[in-house]
Structure formats: structure tokens, C-alpha cells
Write a protein that holds these residues in place. Structure first.
Motif, PDB file in Angstrom:
ATOM      1  N   PRO A 249       0.826  -1.205   0.000  1.00  0.00           N
ATOM      2  CA  PRO A 249       0.000   0.000   0.000  1.00  0.00           C
ATOM      3  C   PRO A 249       0.866   1.263   0.000  1.00  0.00           C
ATOM      4  O   PRO A 249       1.957   1.295   0.591  1.00  0.00           O
ATOM      5  CB  PRO A 249      -0.784  -0.117   1.306  1.00  0.00           C
ATOM      6  N   THR A 250       0.375   2.306  -0.666  1.00  0.00           N
ATOM      7  CA  THR A 250       0.998   3.625  -0.599  1.00  0.00           C
ATOM      8  C   THR A 250      -0.054   4.616  -0.107  1.00  0.00           C
ATOM      9  O   THR A 250      -1.218   4.246   0.104  1.00  0.00           O
ATOM     10  CB  THR A 250       1.527   4.066  -1.973  1.00  0.00           C
ATOM     11  N   SER A 251       0.352   5.871   0.024  1.00  0.00           N
ATOM     12  CA  SER A 251      -0.608   6.872   0.503  1.00  0.00           C
ATOM     13  C   SER A 251      -1.684   7.170  -0.527  1.00  0.00           C
ATOM     14  O   SER A 251      -2.732   7.725  -0.170  1.00  0.00           O
ATOM     15  CB  SER A 251       0.119   8.159   0.874  1.00  0.00           C
ATOM     16  N   ASP A 252      -1.445   6.796  -1.789  1.00  0.00           N
ATOM     17  CA  ASP A 252      -2.438   7.104  -2.828  1.00  0.00           C
ATOM     18  C   ASP A 252      -2.711   5.933  -3.763  1.00  0.00           C
ATOM     19  O   ASP A 252      -3.211   6.113  -4.866  1.00  0.00           O
ATOM     20  CB  ASP A 252      -1.992   8.319  -3.657  1.00  0.00           C
ATOM     21  N   GLY A 253      -2.394   4.716  -3.330  1.00  0.00           N
ATOM     22  CA  GLY A 253      -2.668   3.577  -4.195  1.00  0.00           C
ATOM     23  C   GLY A 253      -1.905   2.339  -3.765  1.00  0.00           C
ATOM     24  O   GLY A 253      -1.679   2.106  -2.568  1.00  0.00           O
ATOM     25  N   GLU A 254      -1.458   1.551  -4.741  1.00  0.00           N
ATOM     26  CA  GLU A 254      -0.734   0.307  -4.485  1.00  0.00           C
ATOM     27  C   GLU A 254       0.445   0.212  -5.441  1.00  0.00           C
ATOM     28  O   GLU A 254       0.435   0.807  -6.532  1.00  0.00           O
ATOM     29  CB  GLU A 254      -1.657  -0.900  -4.681  1.00  0.00           C
ATOM     30  N   TYR A 255       1.442  -0.581  -5.047  1.00  0.00           N
ATOM     31  CA  TYR A 255       2.660  -0.667  -5.850  1.00  0.00           C
ATOM     32  C   TYR A 255       3.276  -2.051  -5.676  1.00  0.00           C
ATOM     33  O   TYR A 255       3.308  -2.608  -4.571  1.00  0.00           O
ATOM     34  CB  TYR A 255       3.653   0.414  -5.404  1.00  0.00           C
ATOM     35  N   THR A 304       6.046   1.848   2.962  1.00  0.00           N
ATOM     36  CA  THR A 304       5.444   2.290   1.692  1.00  0.00           C
ATOM     37  C   THR A 304       4.205   3.156   1.922  1.00  0.00           C
ATOM     38  O   THR A 304       3.894   4.007   1.085  1.00  0.00           O
ATOM     39  CB  THR A 304       5.073   1.079   0.804  1.00  0.00           C
ATOM     40  N   ARG A 305       3.516   2.959   3.044  1.00  0.00           N
ATOM     41  CA  ARG A 305       2.326   3.771   3.317  1.00  0.00           C
ATOM     42  C   ARG A 305       2.669   5.253   3.491  1.00  0.00           C
ATOM     43  O   ARG A 305       1.796   6.110   3.370  1.00  0.00           O
ATOM     44  CB  ARG A 305       1.624   3.281   4.579  1.00  0.00           C
ATOM     45  N   THR A 306       3.915   5.556   3.755  1.00  0.00           N
ATOM     46  CA  THR A 306       4.314   6.957   3.968  1.00  0.00           C
ATOM     47  C   THR A 306       4.642   7.672   2.669  1.00  0.00           C
ATOM     48  O   THR A 306       4.956   8.867   2.689  1.00  0.00           O
ATOM     49  CB  THR A 306       5.547   7.021   4.881  1.00  0.00           C
ATOM     50  N   LEU A 307       4.579   6.956   1.554  1.00  0.00           N
ATOM     51  CA  LEU A 307       4.983   7.500   0.262  1.00  0.00           C
ATOM     52  C   LEU A 307       3.848   7.425  -0.736  1.00  0.00           C
ATOM     53  O   LEU A 307       2.948   6.580  -0.630  1.00  0.00           O
ATOM     54  CB  LEU A 307       6.181   6.714  -0.293  1.00  0.00           C
ATOM     55  N   ASP A 310       4.296   7.607  -6.960  1.00  0.00           N
ATOM     56  CA  ASP A 310       5.380   8.228  -7.727  1.00  0.00           C
ATOM     57  C   ASP A 310       6.657   8.357  -6.901  1.00  0.00           C
ATOM     58  O   ASP A 310       7.769   8.150  -7.413  1.00  0.00           O
ATOM     59  CB  ASP A 310       4.948   9.593  -8.252  1.00  0.00           C
ATOM     60  N   GLU A 311       6.527   8.717  -5.633  1.00  0.00           N
ATOM     61  CA  GLU A 311       7.706   8.818  -4.775  1.00  0.00           C
ATOM     62  C   GLU A 311       8.369   7.460  -4.591  1.00  0.00           C
ATOM     63  O   GLU A 311       9.604   7.333  -4.630  1.00  0.00           O
ATOM     64  CB  GLU A 311       7.307   9.396  -3.415  1.00  0.00           C
ATOM     65  N   LEU A 312       7.548   6.430  -4.390  1.00  0.00           N
ATOM     66  CA  LEU A 312       8.081   5.088  -4.212  1.00  0.00           C
ATOM     67  C   LEU A 312       8.763   4.606  -5.485  1.00  0.00           C
ATOM     68  O   LEU A 312       9.857   4.016  -5.442  1.00  0.00           O
ATOM     69  CB  LEU A 312       6.950   4.143  -3.801  1.00  0.00           C
ATOM     70  N   GLU A 313       8.144   4.875  -6.620  1.00  0.00           N
ATOM     71  CA  GLU A 313       8.746   4.446  -7.887  1.00  0.00           C
ATOM     72  C   GLU A 313      10.095   5.123  -8.113  1.00  0.00           C
ATOM     73  O   GLU A 313      11.049   4.488  -8.577  1.00  0.00           O
ATOM     74  CB  GLU A 313       7.808   4.729  -9.056  1.00  0.00           C
ATOM     75  N   ALA A 314      10.192   6.395  -7.801  1.00  0.00           N
ATOM     76  CA  ALA A 314      11.460   7.103  -7.962  1.00  0.00           C
ATOM     77  C   ALA A 314      12.557   6.449  -7.128  1.00  0.00           C
ATOM     78  O   ALA A 314      13.702   6.288  -7.585  1.00  0.00           O
ATOM     79  CB  ALA A 314      11.293   8.573  -7.585  1.00  0.00           C
TER      80      ALA A 314
END
Length: 407
Positions: A249-255, A304-307, A310-314
Motif C-alpha cells: 500500500p501507498t498513501s495514494d494507491g498500491e505498488y 510504503t504507506r508513507t509514500l 510516484d515517490e516510491l517508484e522514484a
């Protein structure tokens, strides 16, 4: 999108496609993408209580208001009509087979034989013909006469049992993977048979069973049971024994992150600002991470929830960790990598206008595959081209076929 643009590896190979629905037609799609001429034989349209019916049912399959599956699976094909249940229609297929390199069918075993179109007859007419037969259980064995669709092959081949969450009944994929696998193996067999024909001068039968195509991709499932008694089970979004490899999980979706190899995991830990995790006895090796999979996943998820995605992908790109967004059609259409590799290409349909679909894969550098013509709009759209042009039939003969309801 014209035949003049055909640079494909199979340019000059003629295929007669008798199959309907998914497995046979997808095999034809693959061969057509590679440059083969595909003559698709469809049941002629007839008047019935619900209006006119006929053709491959795939013409009416798909999702949403616009049924576009036909446009993909029947690209690069020519449609002729022939009623295979009458002698005149069967004779048309024999004439077509005499001119062909490959014939594809996915009827229940024994059907072609009842129609006088079995391999013995077709090979007497054309000894070089390669006959691709796709069925649920194969052409032989105690189950061969059973009806079989893709889902049945997925179940028998072991796929369904291991897909889904462990506390629920087996799930299915959102695509017809069993049919597509059997079609792909049928295509692969046809290509191998073409090569063998260069040595022997003879065609052969390619017998592709749905359950065996699924079984082929089941990795070491059977040997694991025989040697250690291990039976693979449903594990949801994770793969048993492989960690970390999950959707987080991310702050705006999933990765999706796949960092199960030791060096890659160390790079992930550095990206997380937790390099010490890579040396932790609980996570330092592939086996250790597998034994502590759920604990590790939660640790990663907390981060990952804190990102944002796009931030996680970078960060994943910076630290060379295999990872990626979970795509739907809108993301595919907007992605620059899809665009740069022309993974989606524009086609134009008489019915639907211009739209994009998946390109022909894999990419060949010298003899590229391509989408040259859109799917035929009408059943029997190419009757004149094939029956008059290829087979040299006269107007009188065509009229007689129509009168006999053979076309």
C-alpha cells in the motif's frame, strides 16, 4: 494496414482456420501476426427466430458496451463462410486444405472425422499439411471425447487450485489463460512442424491439449509432491517461499515490489533507510525471508504507506529494485514506454473507427510481425477473393453452393 506491408517471417504460409471461440482463433492470430495468410472459415449466416445468426461467436464477445474482442483475435484474417455440416461445405474445406500449409481446428475430437475432414483424408489430399488440433484433453486417452473449455483445463492442469486466497474457493484469472496457453503451444508446434517439413517434406498433426498446456507452466509442482510430499496451496497475493514479492500500500494507491534476491533485497533496505535489515538473521537469506515473510511484508508496508506511488517508484528506480505500478488500460495508453516501443498500435475498423490495441509480439528485427488488416466485418466477406480467386470457382458453382446453404 495492407498486405503490401507484410514483412513477417511467415509471409507465404497459408493457414486455414476452422476453430471458433478462443483457442483455435488465438493460434490463428499469432500465426497471422507473424505474416501468414489466415483464411478463417465461419458458419454462414442464417435466418432464425432471433434474427440472423452465424459466424464465430467471438464476434459478439467482450466487455462493456462495445464488443471488441473479435477485432483483436481476428486481425490479419480473411473470412469465408462454409457450412461444415453439409457435404458441399466439407468439400470446400478439402479444396482449401489442398492449397494450405497449416490447418487449425479446436472442435471436440472426432468431429473432423465425422465430417470427412480427418487427418488421414486431409493428408491424402495434401501430404505437406500441418494440422493443429486444440482440445480440452487431447486427441487420445479416456477423456478425449469429453467437452472441455479453458477453465476445465486450468483446473485439471493444476492452475485453479493454487490461485486465490487460502480461505476461499479457487479463483480464476481475469483472462482465458488456459485457452491462450493451448493456442500458444499449438502455434509453437506448428512452427516446429514447418521446420521439420523442410527435412521430411511431410506435414504432421500438432495435438495441443488445454490441460497439458497449463501443466507445462506449473513449474516443479508434481516433482515437489513426489519427492517431498509437498502440495502447493493458494497463497493469495504472495508466492510461498519468495519474499519480499508483493503488492504494497501507498498513501495514494498500491505498488508492486519484487526484491526477493539477496543483493536486490539489500538495495531495497537501503532505499527504505533500513540497511541493517539486510544483515538481520531473520531476513539475510532467501530461506530466512521466506520463513518470516508476513513479518517482513508488514515492515515494508509500514514504510510504503508513507509514500505516494510516484515517490516510491522514484526510489525503486534510483536503487535498481524491480518494481512497478499496477496498470489498467488508461495507464497503458498514457505510458511513454508503451508509446516508445509501439506496444499499442492504432487500427481502423469499418464498424468502430480508429482505436488502439496490443501490437504483434515478440519483436523480430529482420522479419517484423505486424497488424496489416482489421478483422473482417462480415461473415464470408472474402468469399469472392478465396473461392473465385484462389480456388477458381465459377459463378455457377458459387450459386450452387448458396442454394445448398453451404455458404
Amino acid at each position: 494496414m495492407t498486405d503490401e506491408t507484410n514483412e513477417g517471417a511467415l509471409n507465404g504460409i497459408r493457414v486455414v482456420e476452422l476453430g471458433q471461440l478462443i483457442a483455435g482463433p488465438f493460434c490463428g492470430q499469432l500465426l497471422g501476426d507473424m505474416g501468414a495468410e489466415i483464411i478463417k472459415v465461419e458458419p454462414p449466416e442464417v435466418d432464425g427466430p432471433n434474427g440472423r445468426s452465424g459466424g464465430d461467436p467471438m464476434r459478439h464477445w467482450g466487455h462493456g458496451d462495445a464488443k471488441l474482442w473479435w477485432e483483436v483475435v481476428s486481425r490479419n484474417k480473411k473470412s469465408v463462410s462454409a457450412n461444415l455440416r453439409v457435404p458441399e461445405g466439407q468439400e470446400l474445406v478439402r479444396k482449401l486444405a489442398a492449397t494450405a500449409d497449416i490447418l487449425i481446428e479446436n472442435f471436440k475430437p472426432g468431429t473432423l472425422e465425422r465430417w470427412g475432414l480427418g487427418p488421414e483424408i486431409l493428408h491424402e489430399i495434401n501430404p505437406r499439411l500441418i494440422i493443429v488440433r486444440v482440445s480440452g484433453y487431447g486427441q487420445t486417452g479416456p477423456y478425449s471425447s469429453r467437452a472441455g473449455f479453458g477453465g476445465i483445463g486450468e483446473a485439471m492442469g493444476g492452475w485453479r487450485y493454487i490461485v486465490g486466497d487460502p480461505d476461499r474457493a479457487p479463483s480464476r484469472m481475469g483472462v482465458s489463460i488456459g485457452d491462450s496457453l493451448a493456442a500458444t503451444y499449438g502455434c509453437m508446434g506448428a512452427l516446429a512442424a514447418l521446420h521439420a517439413r523442410e527435412r521430411t517434406g511431410k506435414g504432421q498433426v500438432v495435438d495441443s491439449a488445454l490441460y497439458e498446456a497449463v501443466l507445462q507452466v506449473m513449474e516443479s509442482l508434481v516433482p515437489e509432491y513426489l519427492v517431498s510430499g509437498h502440495i502447493r496451496k493458494r497463497t493469495g497475493s504472495i508466492l510461498e517461499g519468495v519474499s519480499p514479492s508483493n503488492v504494497y500500500p501507498t498513501s495514494d494507491g498500491e505498488y508492486l515490489i519484487g526484491a526477493n534476491q539477496d543483493a536486490v533485497f539489500a538495495r531495497l533496505c537501503t532505499a527504505m533507510g533500513r540497511p541493517e535489515l539486510a544483515a538481520d538473521d531473520r531476513y539475510a537469506t532467501h530461506i530466512a525471508r521466506a520463513n518470516n515473510l508476513h513479518e517482513l511484508d508488514e515492515t515494508i508496508a509500514e514504510w510504503t504507506r508513507t509514500l505516494t506511488v510516484d515517490e516510491l517508484e522514484a526510489l525503486m528506480i534510483e536503487h535498481s529494485v524491480p518494481a512497478g505500478k499496477i496498470y489498467r488500460a488508461p495507464e497503458m495508453l498514457d505510458d511513454p514506454h508503451f508509446a516508445a516501443r509501439e506496444a499499442l498500435v492504432e487500427v481502423e475498423s469499418e464498424r468502430w473507427g480508429k482505436f488502439r490495441m496490443q501490437n504483434a509480439f515478440p519483436k523480430l528485427s529482420g522479419t517484423p510481425s505486424s497488424i496489416r488488416t482489421p478483422a473482417p466485418v462480415r461473415v464470408g466477406q472474402h468469399n469472392d477473393d478465396i473461392y473465385r480467386g484462389l480456388l477458381g470457382m465459377t459463378e455457377t458453382e458459387i450459386s450452387e453452393l448458396k442454394a445448398a446453404k453451404a455458404i
